[in-house]
Design an enzyme around this catalytic site. Structure first.
Site, PDB file in Angstrom:
ATOM      1  N   LYS A  22       0.848  -1.209   0.000  1.00  0.00           N
ATOM      2  CA  LYS A  22       0.000   0.000   0.000  1.00  0.00           C
ATOM      3  C   LYS A  22       0.875   1.248   0.000  1.00  0.00           C
ATOM      4  O   LYS A  22       0.636   2.181  -0.771  1.00  0.00           O
ATOM      5  CB  LYS A  22      -0.881   0.012   1.241  1.00  0.00           C
ATOM      6  CG  LYS A  22      -1.582   1.342   1.506  1.00  0.00           C
ATOM      7  CD  LYS A  22      -2.468   1.326   2.735  1.00  0.00           C
ATOM      8  CE  LYS A  22      -1.723   1.489   4.014  1.00  0.00           C
ATOM      9  NZ  LYS A  22      -1.349   2.899   4.337  1.00  0.00           N
ATOM     10  N   ASN A  23       1.913   1.234   0.837  1.00  0.00           N
ATOM     11  CA  ASN A  23       2.716   2.445   1.020  1.00  0.00           C
ATOM     12  C   ASN A  23       3.747   2.667  -0.070  1.00  0.00           C
ATOM     13  O   ASN A  23       4.403   3.706  -0.090  1.00  0.00           O
ATOM     14  CB  ASN A  23       3.363   2.443   2.404  1.00  0.00           C
ATOM     15  CG  ASN A  23       2.319   2.619   3.496  1.00  0.00           C
ATOM     16  OD1 ASN A  23       1.161   2.923   3.209  1.00  0.00           O
ATOM     17  ND2 ASN A  23       2.713   2.418   4.729  1.00  0.00           N
ATOM     18  N   CYS A 117      -4.896  12.666  12.424  1.00  0.00           N
ATOM     19  CA  CYS A 117      -5.670  11.420  12.491  1.00  0.00           C
ATOM     20  C   CYS A 117      -5.474  10.860  13.895  1.00  0.00           C
ATOM     21  O   CYS A 117      -4.858  11.487  14.747  1.00  0.00           O
ATOM     22  CB  CYS A 117      -5.194  10.441  11.420  1.00  0.00           C
ATOM     23  SG  CYS A 117      -3.560   9.780  11.747  1.00  0.00           S
ATOM     24  N   ARG A 122       0.107  14.835  12.439  1.00  0.00           N
ATOM     25  CA  ARG A 122       0.524  14.540  11.061  1.00  0.00           C
ATOM     26  C   ARG A 122       0.712  15.822  10.223  1.00  0.00           C
ATOM     27  O   ARG A 122       0.096  16.017   9.189  1.00  0.00           O
ATOM     28  CB  ARG A 122      -0.464  13.619  10.361  1.00  0.00           C
ATOM     29  CG  ARG A 122      -0.916  12.393  11.104  1.00  0.00           C
ATOM     30  CD  ARG A 122       0.107  11.297  11.230  1.00  0.00           C
ATOM     31  NE  ARG A 122       0.544  10.713   9.987  1.00  0.00           N
ATOM     32  CZ  ARG A 122      -0.075   9.684   9.377  1.00  0.00           C
ATOM     33  NH1 ARG A 122      -1.178   9.203   9.891  1.00  0.00           N
ATOM     34  NH2 ARG A 122       0.411   9.182   8.254  1.00  0.00           N
ATOM     35  N   ASP A 307       4.942   1.041  11.969  1.00  0.00           N
ATOM     36  CA  ASP A 307       3.749   0.327  11.487  1.00  0.00           C
ATOM     37  C   ASP A 307       3.676  -1.103  11.995  1.00  0.00           C
ATOM     38  O   ASP A 307       2.675  -1.782  11.750  1.00  0.00           O
ATOM     39  CB  ASP A 307       3.706   0.329   9.951  1.00  0.00           C
ATOM     40  CG  ASP A 307       3.456   1.716   9.406  1.00  0.00           C
ATOM     41  OD1 ASP A 307       3.648   1.915   8.196  1.00  0.00           O
ATOM     42  OD2 ASP A 307       3.096   2.621  10.198  1.00  0.00           O
ATOM     43  N   ARG A 399      -8.460  -0.483   5.009  1.00  0.00           N
ATOM     44  CA  ARG A 399      -7.607   0.493   4.318  1.00  0.00           C
ATOM     45  C   ARG A 399      -6.275  -0.142   3.923  1.00  0.00           C
ATOM     46  O   ARG A 399      -5.645   0.277   2.965  1.00  0.00           O
ATOM     47  CB  ARG A 399      -7.324   1.696   5.227  1.00  0.00           C
ATOM     48  CG  ARG A 399      -8.553   2.448   5.654  1.00  0.00           C
ATOM     49  CD  ARG A 399      -8.217   3.698   6.406  1.00  0.00           C
ATOM     50  NE  ARG A 399      -7.319   4.549   5.604  1.00  0.00           N
ATOM     51  CZ  ARG A 399      -7.014   5.792   5.956  1.00  0.00           C
ATOM     52  NH1 ARG A 399      -7.484   6.297   7.086  1.00  0.00           N
ATOM     53  NH2 ARG A 399      -6.222   6.519   5.195  1.00  0.00           N
TER      54      ARG A 399
HETATM   55  C1  EPZ Z   1       4.113   7.164   6.044  1.00  0.00           C
HETATM   56  O1  EPZ Z   1       3.320   8.182   6.612  1.00  0.00           O
HETATM   57  C2  EPZ Z   1       3.234   5.924   6.002  1.00  0.00           C
HETATM   58  N1  EPZ Z   1       2.066   6.173   5.156  1.00  0.00           N
HETATM   59  C3  EPZ Z   1       2.786   5.569   7.422  1.00  0.00           C
HETATM   60  O2  EPZ Z   1       2.041   4.362   7.344  1.00  0.00           O
HETATM   61  C4  EPZ Z   1       4.034   5.330   8.268  1.00  0.00           C
HETATM   62  O3  EPZ Z   1       3.638   5.058   9.595  1.00  0.00           O
HETATM   63  C5  EPZ Z   1       4.941   6.562   8.231  1.00  0.00           C
HETATM   64  O4  EPZ Z   1       5.261   6.893   6.863  1.00  0.00           O
HETATM   65  C6  EPZ Z   1       6.250   6.352   8.978  1.00  0.00           C
HETATM   66  O5  EPZ Z   1       6.928   5.256   8.443  1.00  0.00           O
HETATM   67  C7  EPZ Z   1       2.201   6.048   3.819  1.00  0.00           C
HETATM   68  O6  EPZ Z   1       3.277   5.778   3.299  1.00  0.00           O
HETATM   69  C8  EPZ Z   1       0.959   6.274   2.993  1.00  0.00           C
HETATM   70  P1  EPZ Z   1       6.145  10.660   8.016  1.00  0.00           P
HETATM   71  P2  EPZ Z   1       3.853   9.723   6.581  1.00  0.00           P
HETATM   72  O7  EPZ Z   1       5.981  11.886   7.202  1.00  0.00           O
HETATM   73  O8  EPZ Z   1       4.606   9.967   5.329  1.00  0.00           O
HETATM   74  C9  EPZ Z   1       6.339  14.119  11.234  1.00  0.00           C
HETATM   75  C10 EPZ Z   1       0.248   2.926   7.747  1.00  0.00           C
HETATM   76  O9  EPZ Z   1      -0.158   2.413   8.807  1.00  0.00           O
HETATM   77  N2  EPZ Z   1       6.195  15.068  10.108  1.00  0.00           N
HETATM   78  O10 EPZ Z   1       7.364   9.808   7.804  1.00  0.00           O
HETATM   79  O11 EPZ Z   1       2.707  10.600   6.907  1.00  0.00           O
HETATM   80  C11 EPZ Z   1       5.082  13.296  11.475  1.00  0.00           C
HETATM   81  O12 EPZ Z   1       4.173  13.998  12.291  1.00  0.00           O
HETATM   82  C12 EPZ Z   1       0.655   4.375   7.736  1.00  0.00           C
HETATM   83  O13 EPZ Z   1       0.386   2.308   6.658  1.00  0.00           O
HETATM   84  C13 EPZ Z   1       6.294  16.425  10.357  1.00  0.00           C
HETATM   85  O14 EPZ Z   1       6.495  16.855  11.489  1.00  0.00           O
HETATM   86  O15 EPZ Z   1       4.858   9.714   7.808  1.00  0.00           O
HETATM   87  C14 EPZ Z   1       5.633  12.077  12.170  1.00  0.00           C
HETATM   88  O16 EPZ Z   1       5.797  12.372  13.534  1.00  0.00           O
HETATM   89  C15 EPZ Z   1       0.413   5.069   9.067  1.00  0.00           C
HETATM   90  N3  EPZ Z   1       6.175  17.299   9.316  1.00  0.00           N
HETATM   91  C16 EPZ Z   1       7.003  11.888  11.521  1.00  0.00           C
HETATM   92  O17 EPZ Z   1       7.314  13.130  10.892  1.00  0.00           O
HETATM   93  C17 EPZ Z   1       5.962  16.856   8.036  1.00  0.00           C
HETATM   94  O18 EPZ Z   1       5.870  17.706   7.117  1.00  0.00           O
HETATM   95  C18 EPZ Z   1       7.057  10.809  10.461  1.00  0.00           C
HETATM   96  O19 EPZ Z   1       5.993  11.040   9.555  1.00  0.00           O
HETATM   97  C19 EPZ Z   1       5.859  15.465   7.809  1.00  0.00           C
HETATM   98  C20 EPZ Z   1       5.993  14.591   8.852  1.00  0.00           C
END
Ligand code: EPZ
Length: 420
Positions: A22-23, A117, A122, A307, A399
């Protein structure tokens, strides 16, 4: 709304083929907006989030179709709409991944500001900072991110303050069509990033460094569609392997390179499982033993994946000994502990750490899913609990897991989906 009814006490035993990731699929589908000509994507899983992304691409004017074998065809040559509407973005945060491609291809984009969420706020500030570094003018008005780059994006040297998967993906996609060279530092190194880069490269992008902390992207005038098969889903595979360990059973997952599982298999071995690997398969066997407690701390790849945290919380709930599960990536991703307590789990939350005293058994109970991976952990808890567990709000699980009840039934679980 559907629910799952699980009657525990059955050891899982059998073999499943890994679904497509998915990711990896979601950013790759967004990247088709960059391509001239059609993209044929194989191994795209049948999931709610994938359906949402297809709907979003259609709303942008893309022509999308899914063949009988599951392959997806996406053609964006006529896609001239640049607005990702609130009613779609609110159902899937990953909609933000169209921001970079729209900006790069059309010079403008209006993407509904994704809300938080269950697992955290996020934010997308780093996505915006990276695109501004490439020359985009970005404002937030009326709940929308309004982005413009009328003269095209320009190569830059940008360092992410923190490692972000989505931020890296948006920046790489945008830089692929920028004027000049972009260097991105402190980027995410997840296997899904590598898959996206390989897809972009197959379309003609000039990118180096995937899997390391620095990416160099030399912008090209255009990208062309082609055929690509997305990588297998390492989190889906990890989830079934943990379910095998928790139930004392044996599950083999096929059509996956075990190396993408990283520390997941190390942690399963620490829990006492026998994990065997082949070129394109991985098998977890517990041989009826009770797992040993295993500590985990989530980190960006190559660390322990956030995850998989909820799934190991469920494993530890019935393990021998005490485990500490620490969540460092998201600020509110221990909620499954509250529901597991209803099943007799002994879990104390201290800050971002769950201290879990493993119990010989859990008791089935009605529980409620809160997010995708918490839902999966409640299914695992139900598989090991005595009696019946009813999991409500399982739209969360749909999902990210293809046909979870059918797959688990094929492994010997007593699980049914009930409607209403
Ligand atoms: C991706 O989410 C995945 N989703 C998530 O999987 C996964 O948990 C996550 O990466 C971490 O590996 C998809 O790929 C669709 P991040 P993403 O940006 O990109 C902070 C699942 O269960 N952050 O790496 O949203 C954020 O708040 C889902 O399949 C900022 O502060 O994750 C978090 O604390 C859930 N500012 C950390 O970084 C930003 O602009 C990591 O988030 C972006 C992120």
């Amino acid at each position: 709304m559907d629910s799952l009814i699980v009657r525990g006490g059955h050891r899982l035993d059998g073999t499943l083929r890994a679904s497509g990731s998915k990711n990896a699929a979601l950013p790759i589908m967004a990247a088709t907006l960059l391509a001239q000509g059609a993209c044929h994507l194989e191994r795209i899983p049948v999931l709610r989030d994938i359906a949402t992304m297809l709907t979003l691409l259609s709303s942008l004017g893309a022509t999308v179709s899914r063949a009988a074998d599951g392959a997806v065809r996406i053609e964006c040559d006529q896609a001239c709409e640049v607005t990702a509407p609130y009613d779609l973005v609110k159902t899937m945060r990953a909609s933000i991944l169209v921001l970079g491609p729209l900006l790069a291809r059309h010079g403008k984009a209006a993407v509904s500001f994704p809300g938080g969420c269950a697992i955290g706020s996020r934010p997308v500030d780093l996505h915006i900072q990276a695109l501004e570094a490439m020359g985009a003018a970005i404002s937030v008005e009326g709940g929308y991110i309004l982005a413009e780059a009328p003269h095209g994006l320009v190569g830059t040297d940008f360092t992410f303050d923190i490692t972000t998967v989505g931020g890296t993906e948006n920046a790489v996609m945008a830089a692929s069509l920028a004027n000049g060279t972009t260097v991105l530092r402190n980027v995410a190194r997840e296997p899904e990033i590598i898959d996206l880069v390989q897809f972009l490269r197959s379309m003609g992008a000039d990118i180096a460094g995937e899997g390391t902390e620095m990416l160099t992207i030399r912008g090209v005038p255009c990208l062309t569609g082609g055929t690509y098969s997305v990588m297998p889903d390492r989190i889906e595979v990890g989830t079934y392997l943990v379910a095998a360990a928790a139930t004392g059973g044996r599950v083999r997952m096929t059509d996956i390179d075990p190396s993408v599982l990283g520390v997941i298999t190390d942690k399963l071995r620490s829990a006492g499982a026998s994990v065997r690997e082949g070129e394109q398969w991985v098998e977890c066997e517990m041989d009826g033993k009770r797992p040993q407690a295993v500590d985990v701390t989530t980190e960006p790849f190559p660390g322990f994946p956030t995850d998989m945290q909820a799934q190991f919380t469920a494993l530890n709930a019935i393990a021998q000994g005490e485990a500490r599960v620490t969540e460092t990536v998201f600020e509110n991703r221990l909620m499954q502990a509250h529901e597991m307590r209803r099943m007799g789990a002994h879990i104390v939350i201290e800050g971002n750490t769950a201290i879990i005293s493993g119990q010989p058994s859990l008791q089935g109970a009605p529980v409620m899913a809160s997010d995708l991976r918490a839902s999966a952990s409640l299914v695992i808890a139900g598989l090991v609990a005595s009696g019946e567990t009813r999991i409500d709000r399982i739209y969360h699980i749909d999902r990210g897991y293809e046909n979870i009840e059918g797959n688990l039934q094929s492994l010997g679980a007593d699980i049914q989906r009930v409607s209403g």
